[in-house]
Design an enzyme around this catalytic site. Sequence first.
Site, PDB file in Angstrom:
ATOM      1  CD  GLN A 251       1.938  -1.401   4.818  1.00 49.21           C
ATOM      2  OE1 GLN A 251       1.301  -1.798   5.812  1.00 49.21           O
ATOM      3  NE2 GLN A 251       1.395  -1.421   3.535  1.00 49.21           N
ATOM      4  CG  HIS A 252       3.515   4.232  10.278  1.00 51.01           C
ATOM      5  ND1 HIS A 252       4.782   4.870  10.746  1.00 51.01           N
ATOM      6  CD2 HIS A 252       2.994   5.024   9.423  1.00 51.01           C
ATOM      7  CE1 HIS A 252       4.878   5.938  10.108  1.00 51.01           C
ATOM      8  NE2 HIS A 252       3.809   6.096   9.374  1.00 51.01           N
ATOM      9  CD  GLU A 253       6.269  -2.577  13.647  1.00 48.60           C
ATOM     10  OE1 GLU A 253       5.330  -3.585  14.163  1.00 48.60           O
ATOM     11  OE2 GLU A 253       7.287  -2.859  13.082  1.00 48.60           O
ATOM     12  CB  ALA A 261       7.041   3.276   7.950  1.00 43.58           C
TER      13      ALA A 261
END
Length: 616
Positions: A251-253, A261
């Site tokens: 997932q994105h930071e 991602a």
Amino acid sequence: MFARVYKDDRLRWVFSNSSMASRRTLLASLTLLILVTSSYGGRLQPVATLRLDQALLTFHNQLTEEVEVLYTSDYCYQCLFQHLASVTHNNSASAVVSTKFSLTLEVESHTRNATLCRWSPTYGEAGHYSVWIQMSKATNNPSCTFAVDKKPNNIYMPLLVAALSMAIFALLFRARSYIHRRCCASKCIKTICCQGPQHSVDNDRAEACEAQQKTTKAKPARLLSLDTFRGFSLIVMVFVNYGGGGYWFFQHEPWNGLSVASLVMPWFVFVIGTSVVLAFTSMQRRGVSRLQLLRKISWRTVVLMMLGFCFLNYSPRDGPLSWSWLRVPGVLQRLGFTYFLLSLMQTLWGQKEIPLRANHWWNPVQDVVLYWPQWLIIILLEALWLCITFLMPVPDCPTGYLGAGGIGDHGLYPNCTGGAAGYIDRWMFGNNLYRYPTCKKIYLTTQPFDPEGALGTINSVVMGFLGMQAGKIIIFYKGKNVSILCRFLVWAVILGISTAILSKCTRDEGFIPVNKNLWSLSFVLCAGCSSFLLLAGLYLVIDVKGWWGGQPFIYPGMNSILVYVGHTMLGYYFPFSWEMRYQENHWEWLFQSLWATSLWVLATYMLYRKKFFLKI
């Protein structure tokens, strides 16, 4: 009659005795439960139902005063501590915490106006933990001790099982291909050996060679490593968009930092730049006029932007479409605009033919020097990004602010999410921006922020231009595989060192932190470094050595538009997704993500067999 009465009396006696025994057992259990709970202040804490990436903390306060438990995420830069639980004296309280990122917790006493203890634990999914707040006998000061009541789950077991399953499947597929080739070779040998004198093997072979040469001349060979790179980045993008199994590294930071991602979209932009150089150089050599190229560029750009704006910017979960919240920026809009500028530069300032090798001092860097107008445009664009980002005044925000706002930076700039980038987008699009930014949950932001905003599109063009350099290297050094690989590695080293300098090898403390939401300069350089390394590896394995044909990534790589549009529009429908029943671990979510991604790989494989490729 007597026998039946005796039987009834016996049954009544048995049931009455069993009821008495049950009542005694229940009374003893309740008495024990009351005694146990009274030692904790007389209140029984209900056991919370834990979901994915959650753990249960139980705080036992054995002091004579009330304490407050506060927390903050270590991925939230300089964030204010948030309330987690209040525990009265000689009592206990439970709280559910996230296990995605490490936390810092502290216990404060309002009576003493002091922090009693602080710790930074790493809690595991579905684990139960106890924190005992008590007076230390050694120092006669409050202290905190910790205990594990229930061991957490091994969240990496589903990944291990999935990786082993895919490895076994790949080995079986490879073995099947090898056996098939051996069988075909045996049949060919038998056929040749059994040929009569009226058939000339040499003539057949000569005719086959001639046919192969004609086919080769009619249709140039594709760069399989580039199709594989495109397909790999696309499949990872699909897997991430389908949840990535619920793992945080898919997932994105939240704001600064880098994850798998975060690299997917810049990889795709990099491939666009490389493809533009290879495709437009080929068309220009075939005599396609600039006017025809401009028509093609304009049409493709309009189609990409309209697809993104009309079909992909909302989903069924958003409810009825409304202009009040419809998102204007988007992924395909950014890709379309980036493609337009890159193609325009290649059309106007590209090289139709490779110049003759002359003894010039700039020969080692001729793939750079000969395109100096393009470099000038990119330098001006990057200078524009730097000036706007660090010099543009933003109301109620410090100049050059790159933070997430909210509770970050000690809560001083709550409405400054994204700095100049966020301010420009809110000025241009109002509330028609992305409503679920990655910083919203941890930083508790209230301002809308779009990761595909206007200012970040400048650096998207820079990312695509790095991909154009890879295409120029392939053209200028065609047939010299060692030179191509060496130049890929040189570019990777230069970009990697530049990233390390700008970010100071830290997540938050650099001159320009690595940030996918802002598409910061350090992020682009880091993504460019990884792109050159990945393309070099694929080029060596596929196009130079021939050890791998790029399967299965090459199939979606040849139908990228279909996969991206299709997976976005159909992602919330069966069989790509369903309502999950087991949401307390990663097993079902990982299976759903892999299953949906595999369906698109299978679909593109079938279309590949049918020679169907969707193009704009």
